[in-house]
Design an enzyme around this catalytic site. Structure first.
Site, PDB file in Angstrom:
ATOM      1  N   HIS A  59     -35.521-122.263 -22.893  1.00  0.00           N
ATOM      2  CA  HIS A  59     -35.038-121.849 -24.109  1.00  0.00           C
ATOM      3  C   HIS A  59     -34.927-122.400 -25.169  1.00  0.00           C
ATOM      4  O   HIS A  59     -33.707-122.693 -25.830  1.00  0.00           O
ATOM      5  CB  HIS A  59     -33.767-120.809 -23.175  1.00  0.00           C
ATOM      6  N   ASN A  88     -45.586-114.200 -30.631  1.00  0.00           N
ATOM      7  CA  ASN A  88     -44.989-114.620 -29.077  1.00  0.00           C
ATOM      8  C   ASN A  88     -45.791-113.611 -28.053  1.00  0.00           C
ATOM      9  O   ASN A  88     -45.671-112.540 -28.102  1.00  0.00           O
ATOM     10  CB  ASN A  88     -43.798-114.610 -29.045  1.00  0.00           C
ATOM     11  N   ARG A 106     -34.392-113.788 -11.072  1.00  0.00           N
ATOM     12  CA  ARG A 106     -34.658-114.784 -10.260  1.00  0.00           C
ATOM     13  C   ARG A 106     -33.420-115.563  -9.752  1.00  0.00           C
ATOM     14  O   ARG A 106     -32.317-114.959 -10.297  1.00  0.00           O
ATOM     15  CB  ARG A 106     -35.487-115.922 -11.929  1.00  0.00           C
ATOM     16  N   ARG A 166     -45.030-119.540 -29.774  1.00  0.00           N
ATOM     17  CA  ARG A 166     -44.538-119.754 -29.600  1.00  0.00           C
ATOM     18  C   ARG A 166     -44.972-120.156 -27.782  1.00  0.00           C
ATOM     19  O   ARG A 166     -45.905-119.124 -27.376  1.00  0.00           O
ATOM     20  CB  ARG A 166     -42.913-118.967 -28.666  1.00  0.00           C
ATOM     21  N   GLU A 223     -34.488-116.483 -31.961  1.00  0.00           N
ATOM     22  CA  GLU A 223     -35.159-117.408 -31.509  1.00  0.00           C
ATOM     23  C   GLU A 223     -36.944-117.569 -32.765  1.00  0.00           C
ATOM     24  O   GLU A 223     -37.421-118.490 -32.838  1.00  0.00           O
ATOM     25  CB  GLU A 223     -35.878-117.521 -30.488  1.00  0.00           C
TER      26      GLU A 223
END
Ligand code: ADP
Length: 400
Positions: A178, A8, A239, A89, A382
């Site tokens: 996601h 990743n 955010r 990823r 993940e």
């Protein structure tokens, strides 16, 4: 041996994990930070524990060299545990990548072409892929996209009501994110419930520093809260999530904010951080427990937005069999779960306060015995999902 290396890559960091897919055990993992800076950090967790060292890592190719050195010096040896494939990823696959894809030069070009849609991520992901292909030229490299799981969303769910030629020209639509987590967690939930995924309607709440909700029907994403970018939807660590876009015109006209100022404000200086000064849920909760009014309000705003999406997805799915909490906050914060699910008993969603208060590492039911809808905590993974999809794309069996 079916061993997969999962990578990743961010702009200045790279995480990796070596997984034996026969029993899905992690053989080693690591993190390389501050790539390109004067002093980088290399961390390798192998069979003999954690090893850390500070050294300069000039680019992603050097990061792979540092990773290989970590395996050579601290094990396990890649000669004894050779990976059969590398899984990467990638954040943005848009409508071009519907599934995991074995990398060749044309795939690299297509990922490059999508950089304008994810300027913070796809370029860095591509650097990682290029570095890995140079480090492991003989292995298949597979890209697993955060967006692929959501390419099943209908036009009604994924198109904005924006001038059509403009939207088409600039490929503006809701892509979500996601995806690997939502896919993994919904499959795990079905396994835990002992029911076929195809028969289930599930609301997945991936609530970490980044956060998104997803409505999954029969194992397929029909709606998710992130949009063109991971800014839309829930309140996150830094955010805003959903906001009236006119706020941006207002700040530009009234206060002279530039596009970059607005980008930074909404992506980096808002959410929990903007409301309280800390993006870390543990800090915010600790302050709220001491009676800090700002922290309490922030927790209520955060919960209100999650509740909003639970209701919306219950409606879009036409009912639900399960609500599933995952990621840093979702897995670890009984308070966030209880706050967001307060008042949802009328929908058949009723938490058991004692079960909700547990710390869990395995899929666990936290709903009351008389809750019509199962409420679960399911730890996400993940990297494992990326490794599974990597093997699938190469056609190599897990028990080879
Ligand atoms: P990322 O989106 O970076 O992968 P994570 O899924 O790791 O984020 O989630 C990070 C968030 O989880 C942080 O806000 C952190 O405070 C929160 N978190 C972790 N443990 C706890 C806990 N015990 N209680 C409340 N929040 C927690």
């Amino acid at each position: 041996m079916s061993i997969v290396l999962v990578v990743n890559s961010g702009s200045s960091s790279m995480k990796y994990r070596l997984i034996d897919m026969r029993d899905e055990t992690v053989l080693a993992s690591g993190l390389i930070e501050r790539i390109g800076e004067y002093r980088g950090l290399v961390r390798h967790d192998g069979p003999n524990g954690r090893h850390e060292l500070a050294r300069r890592i000039v680019d992603h190719e050097a990061a792979f060299e540092a990773m290989i050195r970590g395996f050579n010096e601290h094990g396990p040896s890649l000669d004894d545990y050779p990976p059969v494939a590398v899984g990467h990823r990638v954040v943005q696959g848009a409508r071009r990548f519907l599934a995991p894809t074995v990398v060749d030069d044309s795939v690299e070009r297509d990922i490059e072409d999508l950089i304008p849609l994810a300027p913070l991520h796809n370029g860095a992901n591509l650097e990682g892929i290029r570095g890995a292909r140079r480090a492991f030229p003989d292995l298949p490299h597979v890209t697993v996209f955060d967006t692929s799981f959501h390419t099943s969303m209908s036009d009604a769910a994924s198109l904005y009501a924006l001038d059509r030629p403009t939207a088409e020209r600039y490929r503006i639509r809701r892509y979500g994110a996601h995806g690997s987590s939502h896919k993994f967690v919904s499959a795990e939930a079905a396994r835990f419930l002992g029911k076929p995924l195809e028969d289930l309607k599930i609301i997945v709440l991936h609530i970490g520093n980044g956060a998104s909700a997803c409505a999954v029907r029969g194992g397929v994403s029909i709606e998710t809260s992130m949009g063109l970018t991971p800014l839309e939807g829930l309140v996150m660590g830094t955010r805003t999530g959903d906001i009236d876009p006119a706020v941006l015109f207002h700040l530009h006209r009234q206060a002279g904010y530039s596009v970059d100022d607005l980008d930074e404000l909404l992506n980096k200086k808002s959410g929990l951080a903007g409301l309280t000064g800390s993006n870390d849920m543990r800090d915010v909760e600790a302050r709220a427990r001491k009676g800090d009014a700002l922290a309490l309000t922030a927790l209520e705003i955060y919960a209100h937005r999650i509740r909003h999406y639970i209701g919306a997805y219950h409606a879009q799915l036409g009912g639900a069999d399960a609500v599933v909490w995952t990621a840093g906050v979702g897995e670890n914060s009984p308070d966030a779960r209880a706050r967001a699910m307060r008042g949802l008993e009328f929908l058949g969603m009723k938490l058991d306060p004692e079960l909700n208060d547990q710390r869990v590492k395995e899929p666990t039911r936290i709903s009351a015995a008389d809750s019509a809808i199962d409420i679960l905590v399911v730890p996400t993974n993940e990297e494992l999902e990326i490794a599974r999809q990597t093997l699938q794309a190469t056609g190599i069996p897990a028990d080879a």
